[in-house]
Design an enzyme around this catalytic site. Structure first.
Site, PDB file in Angstrom:
ATOM      1  N   GLU A  80      10.098   2.739  86.670  1.00 44.24           N
ATOM      2  CA  GLU A  80      11.164   3.203  85.961  1.00 44.24           C
ATOM      3  C   GLU A  80      12.294   3.043  86.039  1.00 44.24           C
ATOM      4  O   GLU A  80      13.233   2.322  85.156  1.00 44.24           O
ATOM      5  CB  GLU A  80      10.804   4.929  86.034  1.00 44.24           C
ATOM      6  CG  GLU A  80       9.621   4.932  85.543  1.00 44.24           C
ATOM      7  CD  GLU A  80       9.733   4.814  83.251  1.00 44.24           C
ATOM      8  OE1 GLU A  80      10.657   4.373  82.963  1.00 44.24           O
ATOM      9  OE2 GLU A  80       8.737   5.742  82.917  1.00 44.24           O
ATOM     10  N   GLU A  83      -6.057   2.560 102.268  1.00 47.08           N
ATOM     11  CA  GLU A  83      -5.536   3.932 102.951  1.00 47.08           C
ATOM     12  C   GLU A  83      -5.291   4.661 104.381  1.00 47.08           C
ATOM     13  O   GLU A  83      -4.504   4.952 104.907  1.00 47.08           O
ATOM     14  CB  GLU A  83      -5.450   5.475 102.329  1.00 47.08           C
ATOM     15  CG  GLU A  83      -6.633   6.312 102.143  1.00 47.08           C
ATOM     16  CD  GLU A  83      -5.763   7.592 101.679  1.00 47.08           C
ATOM     17  OE1 GLU A  83      -6.248   8.808 102.543  1.00 47.08           O
ATOM     18  OE2 GLU A  83      -5.642   7.378 100.385  1.00 47.08           O
TER      19      GLU A  83
END
Length: 293
Positions: A81, A112
């Protein structure tokens, strides 16, 4: 390992499966609101992380994001964003997401747990002294997040670690520990809920404060917006008109003179030439306040 708070049973989750839909949704909403309340004691740490990120960007460095799974998705959402909202060039905010772009379509838990992957991602991003890396992990124990933290610190990067469990390894390792103690989840262990919601709001606040410090937000307007679609072009016109106190047609003329750049267009609409506006902004460090006041 002691049981993680995010894996514990939420006191309101008993017989959740047997409740009416309206009751289930009400309980889930209350839990989300409760998770957000954990942000208030974290505000001083979020402020320190934001000030560090703003300084890095102001000095020509970068503010990167790193995470895996749900925490990585929250980091990615904020990172992406920045360009559209605040006009920050994408190379100034690299994203380190466990598993890369492929993992965005088909999330794999195994990535992960791969510290080598994290070290390679830090090296590929080229982060170094003067940069900041925001590392997120709900449990504060994710191997990818811990390895990224260690690798970044070894390169002289300032690490702000965001975790939802007190005294976790990530918080101990981070230069700026940000504890958002959201506690047990309504669905035990599903940190895409309370923990991730609180992480996303923390990043929302952090990135807005960073943008304010850089002069990209003025009087509640995103004045460094890059107008690359019809909605943003219209928004840019409204911003120029509001801050320069001119009619819409004058705002459009000013934007045309600056190639769509909002900050200089505001000054052009108030009487400067485009060159004068750019020089004034360079002198003010990109801040409109001293030029408008």
């Amino acid at each position: 390992m002691n049981q993680r708070s995010t894996e514990s049973r939420h006191p309101d989750s008993a017989d959740l499966h047997a409740q009416p839909a309206e009751r289930i949704l009400s309980l889930l909403l209350d839990a989300q609101i409760g998770a957000l309340s954990a942000l208030r004691p974290a505000l001083p740490a979020i402020e320190r992380a934001a000030e560090a990120g703003a300084k890095a960007l102001r000095d020509g460095g970068r503010m990167g994001y790193a995470g895996a799974g749900s925490s990585g998705l929250m980091a990615l959402a904020d990172c992406l964003e920045l360009a559209g909202t605040f006009g920050l060039a994408p190379d100034r905010s690299p994203m380190l997401f466990a598993g890369g772009a492929d993992a965005l379509l088909h999330m794999k838990g195994s990535v992960e747990d791969d510290p080598e992957l994290a070290r390679a991602d830090v090296a590929r991003a080229g982060l170094g002294a003067g940069d900041v890396l925001l590392v997120l992990s709900a449990s504060g124990t994710t191997p990818y997040a811990l390895a990224a933290t260690d690798a970044a610190k070894a390169r002289g990067v300032t690490v702000a670690g965001f975790a939802n469990r007190a005294d976790s390894p990530l918080l101990r390792a981070a230069d700026i520990p940000v504890l958002i103690e959201t506690g047990p989840e309504m669905v035990a262990g599903s940190t895409r809920m309370g923990a991730a919601t609180a992480q996303k709001v923390a990043l929302n606040m952090l990135s807005v404060l960073v943008a304010i410090r850089l002069g990209h937000v003025h009087d509640g307007h995103m004045v460094n917006v890059v107008a690359d679609n019809a909605k943003l072009v219209a928004r840019a016109g409204r911003i120029v008109a509001a801050l320069a106190h001119v009619p819409a047609d004058a705002a459009e003329t000013a934007l045309a003179a600056t190639g769509g750049a909002v900050k200089p267009a505001i000054l052009v609409a108030r009487g400067m030439s485009p060159d004068q506006a750019r020089a004034a902004l360079e002198h003010s460090g990109g801040h409109l306040a001293p030029l408008l006041d």
